[in-house]
Design a protein around this motif. Structure first.
Motif, PDB file in Angstrom:
ATOM      1  N   LYS A 196      -1.686 -64.471  54.359  1.00  0.00           N
ATOM      2  CA  LYS A 196      -1.881 -65.782  53.753  1.00  0.00           C
ATOM      3  C   LYS A 196      -3.312 -65.892  53.234  1.00  0.00           C
ATOM      4  O   LYS A 196      -4.247 -65.473  53.894  1.00  0.00           O
ATOM      5  N   GLU A 225       4.487 -80.334  48.921  1.00  0.00           N
ATOM      6  CA  GLU A 225       4.160 -78.950  48.596  1.00  0.00           C
ATOM      7  C   GLU A 225       3.262 -78.331  49.674  1.00  0.00           C
ATOM      8  O   GLU A 225       3.448 -77.168  50.045  1.00  0.00           O
ATOM      9  N   ALA A 252       5.500 -77.616  52.601  1.00  0.00           N
ATOM     10  CA  ALA A 252       6.364 -76.463  52.332  1.00  0.00           C
ATOM     11  C   ALA A 252       5.596 -75.156  52.498  1.00  0.00           C
ATOM     12  O   ALA A 252       6.133 -74.178  53.024  1.00  0.00           O
ATOM     13  N   GLU A 253       4.356 -75.125  52.075  1.00  0.00           N
ATOM     14  CA  GLU A 253       3.550 -73.922  52.232  1.00  0.00           C
ATOM     15  C   GLU A 253       3.316 -73.606  53.707  1.00  0.00           C
ATOM     16  O   GLU A 253       3.224 -72.450  54.089  1.00  0.00           O
ATOM     17  N   GLN A 254       3.233 -74.635  54.528  1.00  0.00           N
ATOM     18  CA  GLN A 254       2.982 -74.428  55.950  1.00  0.00           C
ATOM     19  C   GLN A 254       4.211 -73.915  56.685  1.00  0.00           C
ATOM     20  O   GLN A 254       4.097 -73.342  57.763  1.00  0.00           O
ATOM     21  N   THR A 255       5.387 -74.124  56.120  1.00  0.00           N
ATOM     22  CA  THR A 255       6.607 -73.706  56.797  1.00  0.00           C
ATOM     23  C   THR A 255       7.082 -72.325  56.382  1.00  0.00           C
ATOM     24  O   THR A 255       8.055 -71.829  56.921  1.00  0.00           O
ATOM     25  N   LYS A 256       6.427 -71.710  55.420  1.00  0.00           N
ATOM     26  CA  LYS A 256       6.810 -70.377  54.965  1.00  0.00           C
ATOM     27  C   LYS A 256       6.457 -69.351  56.028  1.00  0.00           C
ATOM     28  O   LYS A 256       5.455 -69.465  56.728  1.00  0.00           O
ATOM     29  N   VAL A 257       7.277 -68.324  56.086  1.00  0.00           N
ATOM     30  CA  VAL A 257       6.980 -67.216  56.981  1.00  0.00           C
ATOM     31  C   VAL A 257       5.901 -66.369  56.337  1.00  0.00           C
ATOM     32  O   VAL A 257       5.980 -66.019  55.168  1.00  0.00           O
ATOM     33  N   VAL A 258       4.888 -66.066  57.104  1.00  0.00           N
ATOM     34  CA  VAL A 258       3.782 -65.268  56.587  1.00  0.00           C
ATOM     35  C   VAL A 258       3.928 -63.829  57.082  1.00  0.00           C
ATOM     36  O   VAL A 258       4.047 -63.600  58.280  1.00  0.00           O
TER      37      VAL A 258
END
Length: 91
Positions: free
Chosen positions: A3, A76, A79-85
């Protein structure tokens, strides 16, 4: 892929204070929303009792657009915080 850190790409938010900024923002939004809610309800209840001037209608439209934009931006961010990194494997 790792990230991207906010501080590495020139954002005004640095990694160490992003939570503080988010907490402060949420607190301010809740406080402002509470203060405005009764006025919105008064306007809603009287919506058929009177006509707003064109200027007031335009101001309401601008306020709606601004609030919609802020809500979209916050969605937004969420949503970025919930993405798998996925972290890159060290070579």
């Amino acid at each position: 892929m790792s990230k991207v850190r906010a501080s590495n790409v020139g954002f005004c938010v640095v990694d160490s204070n992003a939570d503080v900024i988010a907490d402060n923002l949420v607190h301010r939004i809740r406080e402002a929303a509470g203060e405005m809610e009764s006025q919105v309800n008064r306007l809603y209840r009287g919506r058929e009792a009177y006509d707003l001037t064109e200027g007031a209608k335009q101001d309401l439209e601008k306020a709606i657009e601004r609030l919609t934009y802020m809500a979209k931006t916050l969605r937004e961010v969420k949503a970025e915080q919930t993405k798998v990194v996925y972290l890159q494997a060290a070579e």
